[in-house]
Design a protein around this motif. Sequence first.
Motif, mmCIF file in Angstrom:
data_model
loop_
_atom_site.group_PDB
_atom_site.id
_atom_site.type_symbol
_atom_site.label_atom_id
_atom_site.label_comp_id
_atom_site.label_asym_id
_atom_site.label_seq_id
_atom_site.Cartn_x
_atom_site.Cartn_y
_atom_site.Cartn_z
ATOM 1 N N LYS A 10 5.687 -4.351 7.427
ATOM 2 C CA LYS A 10 5.038 -3.763 6.252
ATOM 3 C C LYS A 10 5.231 -4.680 5.051
ATOM 4 O O LYS A 10 4.290 -4.915 4.285
ATOM 5 C CB LYS A 10 5.589 -2.375 5.954
ATOM 6 N N ASP A 11 6.427 -5.202 4.902
ATOM 7 C CA ASP A 11 6.681 -6.155 3.811
ATOM 8 C C ASP A 11 5.758 -7.360 3.925
ATOM 9 O O ASP A 11 5.165 -7.803 2.935
ATOM 10 C CB ASP A 11 8.136 -6.642 3.825
ATOM 11 N N LEU A 12 5.633 -7.894 5.121
ATOM 12 C CA LEU A 12 4.776 -9.070 5.330
ATOM 13 C C LEU A 12 3.317 -8.748 5.021
ATOM 14 O O LEU A 12 2.622 -9.560 4.414
ATOM 15 C CB LEU A 12 4.909 -9.574 6.764
ATOM 16 N N ARG A 13 2.862 -7.566 5.430
ATOM 17 C CA ARG A 13 1.471 -7.185 5.160
ATOM 18 C C ARG A 13 1.236 -7.053 3.659
ATOM 19 O O ARG A 13 0.246 -7.570 3.128
ATOM 20 C CB ARG A 13 1.114 -5.872 5.852
ATOM 21 N N GLU A 14 2.140 -6.381 2.985
ATOM 22 C CA GLU A 14 1.962 -6.179 1.553
ATOM 23 C C GLU A 14 2.022 -7.499 0.785
ATOM 24 O O GLU A 14 1.229 -7.720 -0.143
ATOM 25 C CB GLU A 14 3.005 -5.201 1.032
ATOM 26 N N ILE A 15 2.916 -8.364 1.167
ATOM 27 C CA ILE A 15 3.040 -9.666 0.509
ATOM 28 C C ILE A 15 1.788 -10.516 0.732
ATOM 29 O O ILE A 15 1.302 -11.186 -0.171
ATOM 30 C CB ILE A 15 4.296 -10.405 1.009
ATOM 31 N N SER A 16 1.256 -10.461 1.952
ATOM 32 C CA SER A 16 0.099 -11.306 2.271
ATOM 33 C C SER A 16 -1.225 -10.670 1.877
ATOM 34 O O SER A 16 -2.261 -11.334 1.909
ATOM 35 C CB SER A 16 0.099 -11.657 3.760
ATOM 36 N N GLY A 17 -1.221 -9.376 1.514
ATOM 37 C CA GLY A 17 -2.429 -8.732 1.009
ATOM 38 C C GLY A 17 -3.412 -8.258 2.064
ATOM 39 O O GLY A 17 -4.572 -7.988 1.744
ATOM 40 N N PHE A 18 -2.982 -8.124 3.303
ATOM 41 C CA PHE A 18 -3.875 -7.649 4.354
ATOM 42 C C PHE A 18 -3.965 -6.127 4.350
ATOM 43 O O PHE A 18 -3.013 -5.441 3.989
ATOM 44 C CB PHE A 18 -3.395 -8.097 5.741
ATOM 45 N N ARG A 19 -5.111 -5.613 4.770
ATOM 46 C CA ARG A 19 -5.276 -4.177 4.982
ATOM 47 C C ARG A 19 -4.966 -3.870 6.444
ATOM 48 O O ARG A 19 -5.061 -4.746 7.307
ATOM 49 C CB ARG A 19 -6.701 -3.759 4.647
ATOM 50 N N LEU A 20 -4.594 -2.627 6.704
ATOM 51 C CA LEU A 20 -4.275 -2.217 8.070
ATOM 52 C C LEU A 20 -5.431 -2.505 9.028
ATOM 53 O O LEU A 20 -5.215 -2.978 10.143
ATOM 54 C CB LEU A 20 -3.933 -0.722 8.117
ATOM 55 N N LYS A 21 -6.647 -2.232 8.592
ATOM 56 C CA LYS A 21 -7.813 -2.436 9.446
ATOM 57 C C LYS A 21 -7.977 -3.907 9.835
ATOM 58 O O LYS A 21 -8.318 -4.221 10.971
ATOM 59 C CB LYS A 21 -9.067 -1.916 8.755
ATOM 60 N N GLU A 22 -7.718 -4.802 8.894
ATOM 61 C CA GLU A 22 -7.819 -6.236 9.180
ATOM 62 C C GLU A 22 -6.823 -6.655 10.262
ATOM 63 O O GLU A 22 -7.157 -7.399 11.172
ATOM 64 C CB GLU A 22 -7.539 -7.061 7.929
ATOM 65 N N ILE A 23 -5.612 -6.170 10.121
ATOM 66 C CA ILE A 23 -4.578 -6.511 11.105
ATOM 67 C C ILE A 23 -4.937 -5.927 12.461
ATOM 68 O O ILE A 23 -4.792 -6.585 13.489
ATOM 69 C CB ILE A 23 -3.200 -6.023 10.636
ATOM 70 N N SER A 24 -5.443 -4.704 12.459
ATOM 71 C CA SER A 24 -5.852 -4.057 13.697
ATOM 72 C C SER A 24 -6.926 -4.870 14.414
ATOM 73 O O SER A 24 -6.835 -5.118 15.617
ATOM 74 C CB SER A 24 -6.370 -2.648 13.391
ATOM 75 N N GLU A 25 -7.926 -5.285 13.676
ATOM 76 C CA GLU A 25 -9.025 -6.059 14.257
ATOM 77 C C GLU A 25 -8.562 -7.398 14.808
ATOM 78 O O GLU A 25 -9.040 -7.853 15.840
ATOM 79 C CB GLU A 25 -10.121 -6.280 13.207
ATOM 80 N N LYS A 26 -7.622 -8.036 14.136
ATOM 81 C CA LYS A 26 -7.196 -9.377 14.547
ATOM 82 C C LYS A 26 -6.104 -9.383 15.608
ATOM 83 O O LYS A 26 -5.919 -10.389 16.281
ATOM 84 C CB LYS A 26 -6.760 -10.170 13.318
#
Length: 82
Positions: A10-26
Amino acid sequence: MIFRARYTFKDLREISGFRLKEISEKTGLSVNEIKAIESDSGEMEVSICKKLSKFYNIDTDYIFIGKQTDFDKKLNDYLGGT
């Protein structure tokens, strides 16, 4: 095999600015799986950790073994020295 995380995804996602949907797709993980990991990323399956580590381009050593100084430097460099 399950590991205990030092840094959360979660820290990494927030720092890098990704949305949950983007991570899910990739990564091929569902949004609900990612939410569950982010709410308790202290334990997860190795295969999921590898997918997320690959996505964030961060070696699992930085998450599990606790190479904090190296991790902090890499994160600082990623953020442009801020």
